[in-house]
Each structure stands twice: as C-alpha cells, then as structure tokens.
Design a protein around this motif. Structure first.
Motif, mmCIF file in Angstrom:
data_model
loop_
_atom_site.group_PDB
_atom_site.id
_atom_site.type_symbol
_atom_site.label_atom_id
_atom_site.label_comp_id
_atom_site.label_asym_id
_atom_site.label_seq_id
_atom_site.Cartn_x
_atom_site.Cartn_y
_atom_site.Cartn_z
ATOM 1 N N ASN A 155 34.622 43.536 47.428
ATOM 2 C CA ASN A 155 35.583 44.228 48.485
ATOM 3 C C ASN A 155 36.575 45.108 47.757
ATOM 4 O OD1 ASN A 155 38.185 44.560 50.066
ATOM 5 N ND2 ASN A 155 36.776 43.328 51.783
ATOM 6 N N ALA A 156 36.449 46.591 47.955
ATOM 7 C CA ALA A 156 36.932 47.491 46.991
ATOM 8 C C ALA A 156 38.547 47.469 47.586
ATOM 9 C CB ALA A 156 36.679 48.972 47.387
ATOM 10 N N LEU A 157 38.998 47.199 48.617
ATOM 11 C CA LEU A 157 40.164 47.099 49.234
ATOM 12 C C LEU A 157 41.030 46.066 48.337
ATOM 13 C CD1 LEU A 157 42.747 48.118 50.851
ATOM 14 C CD2 LEU A 157 41.723 46.547 52.825
ATOM 15 N N ALA A 158 40.207 44.739 48.474
ATOM 16 C CA ALA A 158 40.805 43.639 47.709
ATOM 17 C C ALA A 158 41.143 43.580 46.230
ATOM 18 C CB ALA A 158 39.887 42.406 48.104
ATOM 19 N N VAL A 159 40.042 44.446 45.649
ATOM 20 C CA VAL A 159 40.355 44.739 44.466
ATOM 21 C C VAL A 159 41.507 45.557 44.105
ATOM 22 C CG1 VAL A 159 39.125 46.060 42.186
ATOM 23 C CG2 VAL A 159 37.733 44.294 43.863
ATOM 24 N N HIS A 160 41.577 46.695 44.778
ATOM 25 C CA HIS A 160 42.741 47.462 44.513
ATOM 26 C C HIS A 160 44.061 46.752 44.822
ATOM 27 C CE1 HIS A 160 45.119 51.186 44.603
ATOM 28 N NE2 HIS A 160 45.784 50.708 45.543
ATOM 29 N N SER A 161 44.213 45.953 45.725
ATOM 30 C CA SER A 161 45.403 45.275 46.438
ATOM 31 C C SER A 161 45.797 44.053 45.287
ATOM 32 C CB SER A 161 45.397 44.588 47.823
ATOM 33 O OG SER A 161 44.928 45.722 48.550
ATOM 34 N N ALA A 162 44.649 43.576 44.910
ATOM 35 C CA ALA A 162 45.138 42.634 43.906
ATOM 36 C C ALA A 162 45.587 43.098 42.496
ATOM 37 C CB ALA A 162 43.895 41.761 43.720
ATOM 38 N N ARG A 163 44.875 43.976 42.066
ATOM 39 C CA ARG A 163 45.165 44.886 40.756
ATOM 40 C C ARG A 163 46.656 45.369 40.870
ATOM 41 N NH1 ARG A 163 41.046 45.901 37.132
ATOM 42 N NH2 ARG A 163 42.078 47.523 36.331
ATOM 43 N N THR A 164 47.222 45.956 41.951
ATOM 44 C CA THR A 164 48.261 46.444 42.152
ATOM 45 C C THR A 164 49.436 45.697 42.452
ATOM 46 O OG1 THR A 164 47.332 48.444 43.043
ATOM 47 C CG2 THR A 164 49.535 48.463 43.650
ATOM 48 N N LEU B 173 46.420 41.311 38.593
ATOM 49 C CA LEU B 173 45.301 40.373 38.360
ATOM 50 C C LEU B 173 43.932 41.319 37.780
ATOM 51 C CD1 LEU B 173 45.440 37.837 41.090
ATOM 52 C CD2 LEU B 173 45.738 37.457 38.458
ATOM 53 N N PRO B 174 43.338 41.114 36.806
ATOM 54 C CA PRO B 174 42.061 41.778 36.524
ATOM 55 C C PRO B 174 40.898 41.799 37.525
ATOM 56 C CG PRO B 174 42.135 39.636 35.383
ATOM 57 C CD PRO B 174 43.341 39.782 36.157
ATOM 58 N N TYR B 175 41.080 42.091 38.578
ATOM 59 C CA TYR B 175 40.044 42.285 39.575
ATOM 60 C C TYR B 175 39.035 43.524 39.406
ATOM 61 C CZ TYR B 175 40.960 38.784 43.288
ATOM 62 O OH TYR B 175 41.134 37.688 43.974
ATOM 63 N N PHE B 176 37.837 43.222 39.507
ATOM 64 C CA PHE B 176 36.724 44.042 39.375
ATOM 65 C C PHE B 176 35.663 44.159 40.520
ATOM 66 C CE2 PHE B 176 37.655 42.587 35.291
ATOM 67 C CZ PHE B 176 38.624 43.651 34.557
ATOM 68 N N ARG B 177 35.458 45.462 40.713
ATOM 69 C CA ARG B 177 34.218 45.554 41.854
ATOM 70 C C ARG B 177 32.970 45.197 41.360
ATOM 71 N NH1 ARG B 177 36.903 50.460 41.483
ATOM 72 N NH2 ARG B 177 35.088 51.258 40.664
ATOM 73 N N ALA B 178 32.170 44.425 42.321
ATOM 74 C CA ALA B 178 30.803 43.749 41.969
ATOM 75 C C ALA B 178 29.991 43.911 43.283
ATOM 76 C CB ALA B 178 31.000 42.400 41.378
ATOM 77 N N GLN B 179 28.847 43.978 43.083
ATOM 78 C CA GLN B 179 27.712 43.868 43.924
ATOM 79 C C GLN B 179 27.287 42.408 43.992
ATOM 80 O OE1 GLN B 179 24.262 46.439 43.568
ATOM 81 N NE2 GLN B 179 23.065 45.629 45.287
ATOM 82 N N MET B 180 27.584 41.732 45.165
ATOM 83 C CA MET B 180 27.393 40.201 45.358
ATOM 84 C C MET B 180 26.724 39.899 46.611
ATOM 85 S SD MET B 180 31.376 39.620 44.128
ATOM 86 C CE MET B 180 31.108 37.844 43.462
ATOM 87 N N ASP C 96 51.479 42.101 33.490
ATOM 88 C CA ASP C 96 51.715 43.530 34.087
ATOM 89 C C ASP C 96 51.629 44.568 33.248
ATOM 90 O OD1 ASP C 96 54.323 43.741 32.978
ATOM 91 O OD2 ASP C 96 55.380 43.100 34.287
ATOM 92 N N ARG C 97 52.030 45.720 33.745
ATOM 93 C CA ARG C 97 51.560 46.969 32.820
ATOM 94 C C ARG C 97 52.301 47.118 31.722
ATOM 95 N NH1 ARG C 97 51.703 47.884 38.235
ATOM 96 N NH2 ARG C 97 49.908 48.445 39.448
ATOM 97 N N LYS C 98 53.400 46.311 31.758
ATOM 98 C CA LYS C 98 54.668 46.288 30.653
ATOM 99 C C LYS C 98 53.968 45.466 29.455
ATOM 100 C CE LYS C 98 58.178 48.695 33.125
ATOM 101 N NZ LYS C 98 59.617 48.559 33.404
#
Length: 251
Positions: free
Chosen positions: A113-122, A126-133, A191-193
């Motif tokens: 889920n691309a939206l979940a990946v973006h939201s969780a990373r932001t 968390l190190p979420y990644f898109r995958a075909q599942m 986080d990013r820092k």
C-alpha cells in the motif's frame, strides 16, 4: 469494528502504564506468523543506531520475520477507507532496550500500500518499503503468502511460503522465551537527524498458537547483512489482535 476504547481498559498485562496523552491510530493484525531465528548478537548490535542496546534472552539474540494482514488501519475515526485501511505487510525485526523499556527495532516493513508506506515513513520514521504481495487463506487453514520488495534503492527481498496455526490458543507466561519475544509495547525508530524515537502501542496479551510453516524463500533480511541461519525457526501464529498506537516521541 473493534471497541477501541474498551481495549484500553485491559492493561494488567502491560509492563508499564499507558501514555497519558491521547492515542492517535488504530490497526488490526490478522493471520500473523512469528518466525524467529537465533542470530549472532554482535552482528545485530552492529546494525543498530547509537543510543539503542540489543536485548537478549539468556545471552541469545533473535531476528524475526513476521508476515500478516493489516486491517482497520488509520487515524481515529478514519480507519475504514477502501484501498487504504487493509493490506498485507511483512516486517523484519529484532529486540532492543532503551531507558529500561524493551521494544522492537525494525530493519524493514514491506507493505502492499503506497499510501501506508509514505505515511509511516513520514509520520513514524519507520523503514517502510513498497512491495508486491499476496496473502490468501485456504479452506484447510493454510495461509499462502508471497512478498517481493520493490522500492528502489532499498535492497531486494522475497518471502514465499505458507503457514497455519495448530492447537489451542494460549497466553505466554512471564519469563519464557515466547513471552520475551512477543510481549513488547513500544517500537523504536531513528528520525532524519539520527535521533532515536519511541512509539508506544497497546493491545491485549498475544493470543498465541503453535504454528507450522513451509518457507520456500526468505531473503528479506539479506540486504542488511543478516542472512538467516539454516536451522528451523521458532514459530507462533496469531489469528488476530487489535492495536492502538501513539505518535513517536524522542526517547
């Protein structure tokens, strides 16, 4: 739909009190497999950020691969959106401790889920990644599961196999390995820092079953220099559990 507020009334199993601030998000974890391997503690320690200490059980370190399905995912009152609130997910994790609070450190969280990946990373760092599942339940109870990470420049990783729960549902006892592996009520992220953040979660004590699995491919940890040993993993199954969580704070 679960009664999220009633969930908070069950807290006697928690190792520390609930956060005083409001929770912000719900999710349900369904048809979940815990597959754990013993791994060299030095290898795992070297992969952690500064500020986190590897947690071990009787001197042994463990790496987990956890495929499951997500449901009821979203902010309070907005966890029902079609195409956004339910999807397969698979994480690679180990166990850490900071300031006396044992928790989970994720090397990766693959999601379809691309939206979940973006939201969780932001929002959760968390190190979420898109995958075909693909996650399919058969009539005989087996869960057919396949995940292929497709998120450049993240390393490739594939999980393929099937699993199911066997035997009666039970709760783990304090002091046992399965209690140490599963009963954790926070996660850690960087986080990013490069600062460590702690995210609190709450759920009932895990309703565990013994499990059996046939895993034909599992390279999801290879990209972090953590190839899995040849020995058979320790397996547990959970049919479903409901979760609320809080935004992460600096630890």
């Amino acid at each position: 739909m679960p009664n999220w507020s009633a969930l908070l009334e069950h807290r006697e199993h928690r190792p520390w009190p609930l956060p005083e601030r409001p929770w912000i998000m719900t999710m349900s974890w369904r048809e979940l497999l815990f597959a754990h391997w013993r791994v060299d503690p030095e290898r795992l320690s070297a992969s952690l950020p500064a500020g986190l200490s590897l947690d071990t059980y009787q001197g042994e370190a463990w790496l987990g691969v956890v495929p499951f399905r997500m449901a009821n995912v979203g902010p309070r009152g907005l966890n029902w959106l079609p195409g956004a609130s339910a999807f397969p997910e698979l994480n690679v994790r180990t166990y850490v401790v900071k300031d006396g609070k044992p928790g989970v450190w994720f090397f990766s969280l693959d999601a379809a889920n691309a939206l979940a990946v973006h939201s969780a990373r932001t929002g959760f760092f968390l190190p979420y990644f898109r995958a075909q599942m693909r996650c399919e339940r058969r009539e005989d109870g087996w869960i057919d599961y396949r995940s292929e990470r497709r998120h450049p420049p993240a390393p490739a990783g594939v999980f393929e196999g099937r699993y199911r729960g066997v035997g009666e549902v039970y709760r783990s006892s304090p002091g046992t390995l399965e209690h140490w592996l599963t009963e954790r009520y926070c996660l850690y992220a960087s986080d990013r820092k490069g600062q460590v953040r702690r995210g609190e979660i709450h759920h009932m004590q895990w309703p565990l079953q013994r499990a059996e699995a046939e895993i034909s491919a599992c390279s999801v940890s290879d990209g972090w220099g953590l190839a899995l040993p040849d020995e058979a993993p320790l397996l547990h199954y959970v049919h479903d559990i409901d979760v609320v969580c809080w935004l992460p704070e600096r630890a």
